[in-house]
Scaffold this motif. Sequence first.
Motif, short mmCIF file in Angstrom:
data_model
loop_
_atom_site.label_atom_id
_atom_site.label_comp_id
_atom_site.label_asym_id
_atom_site.label_seq_id
_atom_site.Cartn_x
_atom_site.Cartn_y
_atom_site.Cartn_z
N THR A 51 0.83 -1.21 0.00
CA THR A 51 0.00 0.00 0.00
C THR A 51 0.87 1.26 0.00
OG1 THR A 51 -1.73 -1.16 1.23
CG2 THR A 51 -1.82 1.23 1.24
N PRO A 52 0.67 2.16 -0.96
CA PRO A 52 1.46 3.40 -1.00
C PRO A 52 1.22 4.25 0.24
CG PRO A 52 0.30 3.04 -3.08
CD PRO A 52 -0.24 2.04 -2.11
N THR A 53 2.22 5.03 0.62
CA THR A 53 2.12 5.91 1.79
C THR A 53 0.93 6.86 1.65
OG1 THR A 53 4.51 5.82 2.09
CG2 THR A 53 3.34 7.63 3.16
N GLY A 54 0.15 6.95 2.73
CA GLY A 54 -0.99 7.85 2.73
C GLY A 54 -2.27 7.24 2.21
N LYS A 55 -2.22 6.02 1.70
CA LYS A 55 -3.40 5.35 1.16
C LYS A 55 -3.95 4.33 2.16
CE LYS A 55 -3.22 7.14 -3.06
NZ LYS A 55 -4.30 7.95 -3.66
N GLU A 56 -5.26 4.06 2.05
CA GLU A 56 -5.85 2.99 2.85
C GLU A 56 -5.47 1.63 2.29
OE1 GLU A 56 -10.08 3.54 2.88
OE2 GLU A 56 -10.05 4.42 4.88
N ILE A 57 -5.36 0.64 3.17
CA ILE A 57 -5.16 -0.73 2.71
C ILE A 57 -6.47 -1.22 2.10
CG2 ILE A 57 -4.74 -3.11 3.43
CD1 ILE A 57 -2.88 -2.05 5.57
N GLY A 58 -6.42 -1.56 0.82
CA GLY A 58 -7.61 -2.02 0.13
C GLY A 58 -7.56 -3.50 -0.18
N MET A 59 -8.62 -4.02 -0.78
CA MET A 59 -8.73 -5.45 -1.07
C MET A 59 -7.62 -5.92 -2.01
SD MET A 59 -11.19 -6.73 0.67
CE MET A 59 -11.47 -8.29 -0.17
N ALA A 60 -7.12 -5.05 -2.86
CA ALA A 60 -6.09 -5.45 -3.82
C ALA A 60 -4.80 -5.88 -3.13
CB ALA A 60 -5.79 -4.29 -4.78
N ALA A 61 -4.60 -5.43 -1.90
CA ALA A 61 -3.37 -5.76 -1.18
C ALA A 61 -3.47 -7.06 -0.39
CB ALA A 61 -3.00 -4.62 -0.22
N LEU A 62 -4.65 -7.70 -0.41
CA LEU A 62 -4.85 -8.92 0.35
C LEU A 62 -4.54 -10.15 -0.49
CD1 LEU A 62 -8.16 -8.16 2.30
CD2 LEU A 62 -5.79 -7.64 2.94
N PRO A 63 -4.21 -11.28 0.17
CA PRO A 63 -3.97 -12.53 -0.55
C PRO A 63 -5.22 -13.01 -1.28
CG PRO A 63 -3.14 -12.66 1.69
CD PRO A 63 -3.97 -11.41 1.61
N LEU A 64 -5.04 -13.92 -2.23
CA LEU A 64 -6.13 -14.37 -3.08
C LEU A 64 -7.28 -15.00 -2.29
CD1 LEU A 64 -4.25 -15.95 -6.12
CD2 LEU A 64 -5.60 -13.85 -6.08
N GLU A 65 -6.94 -15.81 -1.29
CA GLU A 65 -8.01 -16.52 -0.57
C GLU A 65 -8.91 -15.57 0.18
OE1 GLU A 65 -4.68 -16.43 2.46
OE2 GLU A 65 -4.92 -16.57 0.30
N MET A 66 -8.38 -14.41 0.56
CA MET A 66 -9.20 -13.43 1.26
C MET A 66 -10.01 -12.60 0.27
SD MET A 66 -6.66 -12.24 4.33
CE MET A 66 -8.02 -11.56 5.28
N LYS A 67 -9.40 -12.26 -0.86
CA LYS A 67 -10.12 -11.49 -1.87
C LYS A 67 -11.27 -12.28 -2.46
CE LYS A 67 -6.27 -10.28 -4.10
NZ LYS A 67 -5.36 -9.65 -5.07
N ALA A 68 -11.12 -13.60 -2.47
CA ALA A 68 -12.18 -14.45 -3.01
C ALA A 68 -13.33 -14.60 -2.04
CB ALA A 68 -11.62 -15.83 -3.36
N GLY A 69 -13.15 -14.11 -0.80
CA GLY A 69 -14.22 -14.19 0.18
C GLY A 69 -14.36 -15.57 0.78
N SER A 70 -13.33 -16.41 0.63
CA SER A 70 -13.39 -17.78 1.13
C SER A 70 -13.00 -17.81 2.59
CB SER A 70 -12.45 -18.68 0.33
OG SER A 70 -12.35 -19.94 0.93
N SER A 71 -13.61 -18.71 3.33
CA SER A 71 -13.23 -18.90 4.73
C SER A 71 -12.23 -20.03 4.87
CB SER A 71 -14.47 -19.21 5.58
OG SER A 71 -15.05 -20.42 5.17
N THR A 72 -11.76 -20.58 3.77
CA THR A 72 -10.74 -21.63 3.80
C THR A 72 -9.53 -21.14 3.04
OG1 THR A 72 -11.67 -22.62 1.81
CG2 THR A 72 -12.40 -23.52 3.92
N PRO A 73 -8.37 -21.68 3.33
CA PRO A 73 -7.16 -21.18 2.70
C PRO A 73 -7.15 -21.40 1.21
CG PRO A 73 -6.67 -22.60 4.58
CD PRO A 73 -8.12 -22.74 4.29
N ARG A 74 -6.43 -20.55 0.50
CA ARG A 74 -6.31 -20.73 -0.95
C ARG A 74 -5.53 -22.00 -1.23
NH1 ARG A 74 -1.57 -16.43 -2.70
NH2 ARG A 74 -0.60 -16.43 -0.67
#
Length: 481
Positions: free
Chosen positions: A386-409
């Motif tokens: 995440t660039p300085t001054g920006k919020e952490i967004g979904m793009a910075a998360l691992p695939l299994e979290m971005k997919a909305g899964s409750s199990t590991p990728r």
Amino acid sequence: MKSILIVDDEINICTLLSRFLSKHGFKTDSTMSGSQALKMLKEQPYDLVLCDYRLKDTDGARLLNDIRQLNPKTVVIIITGYSDVRIAVEMVKNGAYDYISKPLYPDEILSLVNKALAQQPAALPENNHNVVAPHAHEEHSAGISRPRKNGGSYVFGESEPSQELYRELTLVAPTDFSVIIFGETGTGKESVAHLIHEHSSRKGQPFVAMDCGSLSRELAASELFGHEKGAFTGAIGTKIGAFEQATGGTLFLDEIANLSYDIQVALLRVIQEKQIRRVGSMKEIAVDVRLIVASNENLFESVQKGKFREDLFHRFNEFTIHIPPLRERNEDLPLFVEAFIEQVSKELNKPAATLSDEVWECFRNYDWPGNIRELKNVIRRASLLTPTGKEIGMAALPLEMKAGSSTPRYAASPAEGTREEMPEGVMLDSNDLKSVALKAEYNKIINVLKEVKYNKTKAAQLLNIDRKTLYNKLRLLNINY
């Protein structure tokens, strides 16, 4: 002169203990009944009471309660038979200082009495929150150094499971009990062991941690007990083992269930005799350590399956602590996140980032199979991206979290109809035989990891490779579990 009241329905024990403790400078009285003991306690205060659990007119638990009402400052030590050890442990939870098992050994009694009378138990932080986050400087656990509140080395949680964990820690830390810590991978078992050590009378003495899962059968004895020069091929000098290193302090043995049967036998002897013998030596060396062991599998089930010695299990099982997984203490999540973000901002030398609402929602709905360790890794990765001054967004998360899964990728098997994606950085050519083999190896490792709930030691055993080889393959394939 410190005063001691001995309560036992065996006249011989009363007489022997009175004489022995009197010779060592204590003023002693004795009685064979609980009712008489209470009369004596009302007439004069005693610094310590040595009380047998089984009395003819009462039991130790009831007498303990009466003593605490008469004088809460009186130290109570329970004398118990082996069959009553579990009851004695409960009594310690309810206010007894410690217990000692029959047969009684004079030196052991004297040591415990001196320790009980001299020690002012170090208090854990006085607050209504529980210690739930691991220690800051542990390389292999999810550690943090600056909590959101209280300014200590740990984050204090507010959930009910966290409060229960805190209650257990405050009970067991000042004692000299052996402790078994259960918890899923990444929950911070070594950190809890550190916390117990730091709030015990052994604080300031060595804390030695050893991962038994990484010990081969050949090296285990040397690592635990040490060896002499020339004891075996490659022994070019004398080695001090973990028990000697930890003398006076605490020895933490992680993944204890992975020790071979012969090492378990040797370990049992060391615990019983309080002496070790280096490999290649006939000399006995006295050791004084508090043992804390950890496992992410149920040791009692291992005993039932014949994989772990029952007598060794009972030696360790004086007190058991279960660390709840992160998914069971969701209300503590903001405390962890804030602490990790602050720590990572210092590591990266950049302002602390904030999480977007979408990321917060994702965090709350995710199961966190890697627990606190996984959370820290996610925060570190996201903060870096995440660039300085920006919020952490979904793009910075691992695939299994971005997919909305409750199990590991990568957890699903190809046989279940899902498509396995190779991680970034691993280029595959469908016509290249090596690439096909790499893909198959990748899928196999992922499926085995899922089967054993990401216990790398078990996974290595099932894959018939050692842990170092497994770690190398995980690194090569960019698998983050």
